[in-house]
Design a protein around this motif. Structure first.
Motif, PDB file in Angstrom:
ATOM      1  N   LEU A  75       4.981   5.925  12.204  1.00  0.00           N
ATOM      2  CA  LEU A  75       5.560   4.584  12.381  1.00  0.00           C
ATOM      3  C   LEU A  75       6.954   4.494  11.766  1.00  0.00           C
ATOM      4  O   LEU A  75       7.884   3.946  12.361  1.00  0.00           O
ATOM      5  CB  LEU A  75       4.674   3.538  11.702  1.00  0.00           C
ATOM      6  CG  LEU A  75       3.488   2.986  12.486  1.00  0.00           C
ATOM      7  CD1 LEU A  75       2.764   1.944  11.650  1.00  0.00           C
ATOM      8  CD2 LEU A  75       3.958   2.362  13.793  1.00  0.00           C
ATOM      9  N   LYS A  76       7.093   5.089  10.567  1.00  0.00           N
ATOM     10  CA  LYS A  76       8.397   5.059   9.886  1.00  0.00           C
ATOM     11  C   LYS A  76       9.437   5.847  10.686  1.00  0.00           C
ATOM     12  O   LYS A  76      10.607   5.466  10.761  1.00  0.00           O
ATOM     13  CB  LYS A  76       8.273   5.639   8.478  1.00  0.00           C
ATOM     14  CG  LYS A  76       7.659   4.644   7.498  1.00  0.00           C
ATOM     15  CD  LYS A  76       7.430   5.249   6.133  1.00  0.00           C
ATOM     16  CE  LYS A  76       6.897   4.204   5.170  1.00  0.00           C
ATOM     17  NZ  LYS A  76       6.206   4.768   4.016  1.00  0.00           N
TER      18      LYS A  76
ATOM     19  N   ASP B  99      10.979   4.171   3.594  1.00  0.00           N
ATOM     20  CA  ASP B  99      11.292   3.770   4.969  1.00  0.00           C
ATOM     21  C   ASP B  99      12.386   4.623   5.597  1.00  0.00           C
ATOM     22  O   ASP B  99      12.503   4.701   6.819  1.00  0.00           O
ATOM     23  CB  ASP B  99      11.721   2.291   5.006  1.00  0.00           C
ATOM     24  CG  ASP B  99      10.548   1.379   4.700  1.00  0.00           C
ATOM     25  OD1 ASP B  99       9.391   1.847   4.746  1.00  0.00           O
ATOM     26  OD2 ASP B  99      10.787   0.192   4.390  1.00  0.00           O
TER      27      ASP B  99
ATOM     28  N   SER C 258       0.838  -1.198   0.000  1.00  0.00           N
ATOM     29  CA  SER C 258       0.000   0.000   0.000  1.00  0.00           C
ATOM     30  C   SER C 258       0.874   1.249   0.000  1.00  0.00           C
ATOM     31  O   SER C 258       1.937   1.280   0.621  1.00  0.00           O
ATOM     32  CB  SER C 258      -0.967  -0.017   1.181  1.00  0.00           C
ATOM     33  OG  SER C 258      -0.301  -0.482   2.313  1.00  0.00           O
TER      34      SER C 258
ATOM     35  N   ASP D 262       1.295   6.351   9.160  1.00  0.00           N
ATOM     36  CA  ASP D 262       2.370   5.599   8.495  1.00  0.00           C
ATOM     37  C   ASP D 262       3.707   6.330   8.669  1.00  0.00           C
ATOM     38  O   ASP D 262       4.739   5.719   8.948  1.00  0.00           O
ATOM     39  CB  ASP D 262       2.007   5.454   7.010  1.00  0.00           C
ATOM     40  CG  ASP D 262       3.112   4.807   6.202  1.00  0.00           C
ATOM     41  OD1 ASP D 262       3.357   3.609   6.397  1.00  0.00           O
ATOM     42  OD2 ASP D 262       3.731   5.503   5.366  1.00  0.00           O
ATOM     43  N   TYR D 263       3.668   7.670   8.531  1.00  0.00           N
ATOM     44  CA  TYR D 263       4.875   8.483   8.678  1.00  0.00           C
ATOM     45  C   TYR D 263       5.412   8.381  10.119  1.00  0.00           C
ATOM     46  O   TYR D 263       6.621   8.238  10.338  1.00  0.00           O
ATOM     47  CB  TYR D 263       4.577   9.943   8.319  1.00  0.00           C
ATOM     48  CG  TYR D 263       5.783  10.834   8.418  1.00  0.00           C
ATOM     49  CD1 TYR D 263       6.723  10.866   7.390  1.00  0.00           C
ATOM     50  CD2 TYR D 263       5.998  11.639   9.540  1.00  0.00           C
ATOM     51  CE1 TYR D 263       7.850  11.671   7.479  1.00  0.00           C
ATOM     52  CE2 TYR D 263       7.112  12.445   9.632  1.00  0.00           C
ATOM     53  CZ  TYR D 263       8.034  12.463   8.598  1.00  0.00           C
ATOM     54  OH  TYR D 263       9.152  13.260   8.692  1.00  0.00           O
TER      55      TYR D 263
ATOM     56  N   LEU E 211      -4.244   8.238   7.692  1.00  0.00           N
ATOM     57  CA  LEU E 211      -3.510   6.979   7.532  1.00  0.00           C
ATOM     58  C   LEU E 211      -2.054   7.267   7.139  1.00  0.00           C
ATOM     59  O   LEU E 211      -1.118   6.641   7.641  1.00  0.00           O
ATOM     60  CB  LEU E 211      -4.206   6.151   6.439  1.00  0.00           C
ATOM     61  CG  LEU E 211      -4.016   4.648   6.477  1.00  0.00           C
ATOM     62  CD1 LEU E 211      -4.509   4.077   7.803  1.00  0.00           C
ATOM     63  CD2 LEU E 211      -4.798   4.005   5.327  1.00  0.00           C
ATOM     64  N   ALA E 212      -1.864   8.239   6.243  1.00  0.00           N
ATOM     65  CA  ALA E 212      -0.510   8.579   5.790  1.00  0.00           C
ATOM     66  C   ALA E 212       0.299   9.187   6.934  1.00  0.00           C
ATOM     67  O   ALA E 212       1.499   8.905   7.062  1.00  0.00           O
ATOM     68  CB  ALA E 212      -0.586   9.543   4.605  1.00  0.00           C
TER      69      ALA E 212
ATOM     70  N   HIS F 115       1.027   5.209   0.885  1.00  0.00           N
ATOM     71  CA  HIS F 115       0.340   6.221   1.691  1.00  0.00           C
ATOM     72  C   HIS F 115       0.763   7.617   1.242  1.00  0.00           C
ATOM     73  O   HIS F 115       1.944   7.973   1.347  1.00  0.00           O
ATOM     74  CB  HIS F 115       0.644   6.012   3.167  1.00  0.00           C
ATOM     75  CG  HIS F 115       0.186   4.676   3.657  1.00  0.00           C
ATOM     76  ND1 HIS F 115      -1.151   4.349   3.762  1.00  0.00           N
ATOM     77  CD2 HIS F 115       0.877   3.563   4.000  1.00  0.00           C
ATOM     78  CE1 HIS F 115      -1.266   3.099   4.171  1.00  0.00           C
ATOM     79  NE2 HIS F 115      -0.054   2.603   4.326  1.00  0.00           N
TER      80      HIS F 115
END
Ligand SMILES: CC(C)(COP(=O)(O)OP(=O)(O)OC[C@H]1O[C@@H](n2cnc3c(N)ncnc32)[C@H](O)[C@@H]1OP(=O)(O)O)[C@@H](O)C(=O)NCCC(=O)NCCS
Length: 191
Positions: free
Chosen positions: A172-173, A61, A2, A169-170, A165-166, A4
């Protein structure tokens, strides 16, 4: 995988410049339709109006901007320009950025989305056709436009959800990158 896509703020200018400076001279020609040197690129990045326009991006990542789309607004139309770093191509990043740019333009009550590119740009022409754009080709240049449907509750909440969501995700990265740094600095316990 996916992809994001997040809307970026003014704070991203240095990373945006870094993104463009990682593109080859040929990529810059395909992106801007002309050859641009580093100082012209820096001026372009400096002049982006983050309030009126939208800059959407995808991070990898390592928190590098792997892909970027700049959507400029004028009246009831919008024009986009896309770029993906070479190592991240062919994985749907360009298509995801295009789709999110169209969604964003639609939600700003814009009725037409334009794109200008060189007709030799096969990958971009493919994305444009796949997205339903009408394409006019003249002397090696292509003008493509997409008629956007009006915004509705689903498109508005969809974009809000995608942005959340993005950002998640950011975050988490960022945490993973920080942990990686700590682990690397500790070295191999066997040593
Ligand atoms: C054009 C560009 C944005 C595409 O990004 P990308 O992340 O590789 O795009 P995607 O992976 O989402 O999709 C590429 C599509 O083009 C297709 N494609 C790639 N090369 C192709 C070619 N030579 N001929 C036809 N189709 C091609 C892929 O198969 C894929 O199709 P699919 O989604 O149906 O499988 C990227 O190559 C780029 O940044 N190029 C340099 C700058 C540029 O040209 N910008 C566009 C100016 S607006």
């Amino acid at each position: 995988m996916s992809v994001h896509v997040q809307r970026l703020t003014e704070a991203v200018r240095p990373r945006l410049l870094e993104h463009f400076l990682r593109l080859s001279a040929e990529d810059i020609r395909l992106r801007f339709g002309t050859t641009f040197g580093p100082s012209a690129i820096a001026q372009y990045v400096e002049r982006i109006d983050f309030d009126n326009d939208a800059v959407l991006g995808v991070y990898d990542d390592e928190l590098t901007l792997a892909g970027v789309v700049h959507v400029g607004f004028s009246g009831d139309s919008a024009e986009l320009g896309l770029s993906i770093l070479p190592g991240h191509r062919g994985r749907g990043v360009g298509s995801a950025l295009f789709a999110r740019a169209a969604e964003h333009a639609r939600n700003r009550f814009v009725t037409r989305l334009y794109m200008h590119c060189l007709s030799e740009n096969a990958a971009m022409m493919h994305i444009a056709k796949k997205s339903g754009m009408k394409i006019c080709i003249d002397t090696g240049e292509a003008d493509a436009f997409l008629k956007l449907p009006p915004a509705d509750p689903a498109s508005l909440t969809g974009e809000m959800f995608d942005q959340r969501l993005a950002l998640f995700d950011y975050a988490l990265k960022t945490q993973t990158a920080a942990l990686r740094k700590i682990t690397d600095s500790l070295g191999d316990p066997e040593d």
